[in-house]
Design a protein around this motif. Structure first.
Motif, short mmCIF file in Angstrom:
data_model
loop_
_atom_site.label_atom_id
_atom_site.label_comp_id
_atom_site.label_asym_id
_atom_site.label_seq_id
_atom_site.Cartn_x
_atom_site.Cartn_y
_atom_site.Cartn_z
N ASN A 119 0.71 -1.19 0.18
CA ASN A 119 -0.05 -0.10 -0.15
C ASN A 119 0.90 1.18 0.16
O ASN A 119 0.34 2.24 0.41
N ARG A 120 2.13 1.16 -0.34
CA ARG A 120 2.99 2.51 -0.54
C ARG A 120 3.94 2.38 -1.81
O ARG A 120 4.50 1.17 -1.90
N THR A 121 3.75 3.42 -2.49
CA THR A 121 4.68 3.47 -3.79
C THR A 121 5.50 4.73 -3.80
O THR A 121 4.75 5.88 -3.77
N LEU A 122 6.74 4.73 -3.98
CA LEU A 122 7.37 6.14 -3.86
C LEU A 122 7.60 6.43 -5.44
O LEU A 122 7.74 5.61 -6.45
N SER A 123 6.95 7.84 -6.11
CA SER A 123 6.96 8.10 -7.19
C SER A 123 8.06 9.17 -7.49
O SER A 123 8.21 10.16 -6.66
N GLU A 124 8.82 9.11 -8.54
CA GLU A 124 9.84 10.10 -8.76
C GLU A 124 9.11 10.59 -10.32
O GLU A 124 8.96 10.06 -11.05
N ILE A 125 9.19 11.96 -10.15
CA ILE A 125 8.43 12.74 -11.23
C ILE A 125 9.59 13.64 -11.76
O ILE A 125 9.96 14.70 -11.15
N TRP A 126 9.90 13.42 -13.09
CA TRP A 126 11.19 14.05 -13.71
C TRP A 126 10.60 14.79 -14.86
O TRP A 126 9.43 14.50 -15.49
#
Ligand SMILES: [Fe+2]
Length: 441
Positions: A333-340
């Motif tokens: 239930n946890r996701t790290l997103s990187e936004i580039w």
């Protein structure tokens, strides 16, 4: 290995909620999908100088991408073999000519080989020595790049990078081809957001043309009103109004936008925004493109019909506006997103400003667009965690109504849930390969 019957979890038109919530299934996904496939590490331009590094997770593994003395980009496990401490504690930086562990000062060359162990005589007569490969930082089994985008796989076997990407490589071609020099560079700061939802929510949402008219109506409709007023008052409105007003598109219009769904779960949502105004900045840029590539090729590059390209299971690339979002799962239930976002090399500054506007108006966590998506995914996760609320997630929309040619599924309705069905086709393939390989003979 837990006993899991995939046929009872994933059916062609529906899936069991536990694939979003179950810690055992999440662990299997990490081991057999994320820690096997080619995972995006970063762009070469993030590590331009010797010793520059960028840290990221591949599956559950802490990794570091680093520029070696000879110019090679390495991907190593970010772990000191002494006591297991992470060598690079920051997201990015420069580590000089080697890595030094902050705990006991073991040091390593930039390719991971042990350089020095302080007070080495304390190891005499033990089975630990600098010749022991376990004394060095471990490397990713395979590292490769495509047009400057660096990927690593933690297993030595399996398809090569190009085979894995298949037709989804158009994500990187489309991004780079829009530069008169054929290259992009990463803007070195990304937004990092923890999504309180399973990684699959994001992946499904990216090509989900059914949701914008609902989820983003509260942004799209007022934005369109303002855009029309500005146009009436000034004759034209800046392009960035359109970034938001495009979300006011009707269901019928969304249904006419096609999704193309490739093997391995990858896919493309075709273009629905007009991104070629005729203002002086655009005309100057298009002239540079024609100079660089000739009339026909430049036109082909500028008119490619793409909104998003999805590289399953973790990447969404919006190549016409040089945006890239990478998912790094942390827990069910946890996701790290990187936004580039990226800069087109050789393109005029105003063209870069368009990417920056999109980055800030649509993809940043502070926008009304991303915030509304994030809320849906969190509430989706909560809904699926209720064990007595219902077991199934429906992907029935237009089931049986898509066209398949040579393993590629083309939607005949843009809002078809073929996107999710195709992703689960890949998921089931990855997972059943793993479960079969692990099954007793
Ligand atoms: Fe959305």
């Amino acid at each position: 290995m837990p006993s899991i019957d995939l046929n009872r979890l994933v059916e062609p038109d529906r899936v069991h909620r536990s694939v979003y919530t179950d810690p055992d299934i999440f662990a299997l996904e990490m081991e057999h999908i994320f820690e096997r496939v080619w995972v995006y590490c970063g762009h070469e331009s993030q590590v331009p100088k010797v010793g520059d590094y960028f840290t990221m997770q591949i599956g559950r593994q802490p990794m570091v991408m680093v520029r070696d003395q000879d110019g090679t980009v390495r991907v190593l496990f970010n772990r000191c073999p002494h006591r297991g401490v992470e060598l690079c504690g920051n997201q990015r930086g420069n580590t000089g000519r080697g890595f030094v562990c902050p705990y006991h000062a073991w040091s390593f060359h930039l390719d991971g080989r042990i350089r020095a162990i302080p007070l080495m005589k304390g190891y005499e007569g033990t089975r630990w020595s600098a010749e022991n490969p376990d004394c060095s930082m471990r490397r990713a089994a395979r590292v490769d790049s495509y047009r400057g985008f660096v990927f690593a796989s933690l297993v030595a076997d399996g398809p090569g990078l190009l085979e894995f990407l298949g037709d989804a490589r158009v994500a990187f071609d489309d991004m780079c081809d829009r530069s008169p020099l054929g290259e992009v560079e990463a803007v070195p700061v990304c937004h990092r957001v923890i999504q309180h939802s399973n990684w699959k929510f994001f992946m499904e949402n990216q090509l989900d043309a059914l949701h914008p008219s609902v989820t983003h109506q509260s942004t799209g409709v007022p934005a369109r009103r303002v855009e029309q007023r500005v146009k009436a008052e000034q004759g034209k409105a800046p392009l960035f109004f359109h970034y938001l007003s495009a979300f006011a598109t009707s269901f019928d219009q969304w249904d006419s936008v096609q999704t193309v769904n490739f093997p391995n779960g990858h896919g493309v949502l075709k273009a629905y925004m007009g991104l070629r105004p005729t203002d002086p900045d655009t005309l100057e840029y298009e002239a540079l493109m024609k100079q660089a590539y000739g009339e026909d090729k430049a036109e082909a590059y500028l008119s490619r019909s793409i909104h998003h390209v999805l590289v399953y299971p973790y990447l969404s690339v919006q190549s016409p506006l040089q945006q890239l979002r990478c998912m790094r799962p942390v827990a069910p239930n946890r996701t790290l997103s990187e936004i580039w976002h990226f800069r087109l090399k050789g393109a005029p500054e105003p063209i870069y400003r368009r990417s920056l506007w999109y980055f800030n108006l649509v993809n940043s966590p502070a926008t009304m667009i991303n915030a509304d998506d994030l809320e849906n995914w969190t509430r989706g996760q909560w809904g699926l965690e209720g064990s007595k609320a219902g077991d199934w997630v429906s992907f029935h929309r237009n089931y049986g109504g898509d066209t398949e040619r040579r393993g590629v599924l083309y939607s005949n309705n843009g809002t078809s849930e073929v996107v999710m069905r195709n992703q689960f086709r890949a998921w089931k393939q990855y997972m059943s390969d793993a479960l079969n390989a692990g099954a007793p003979a």
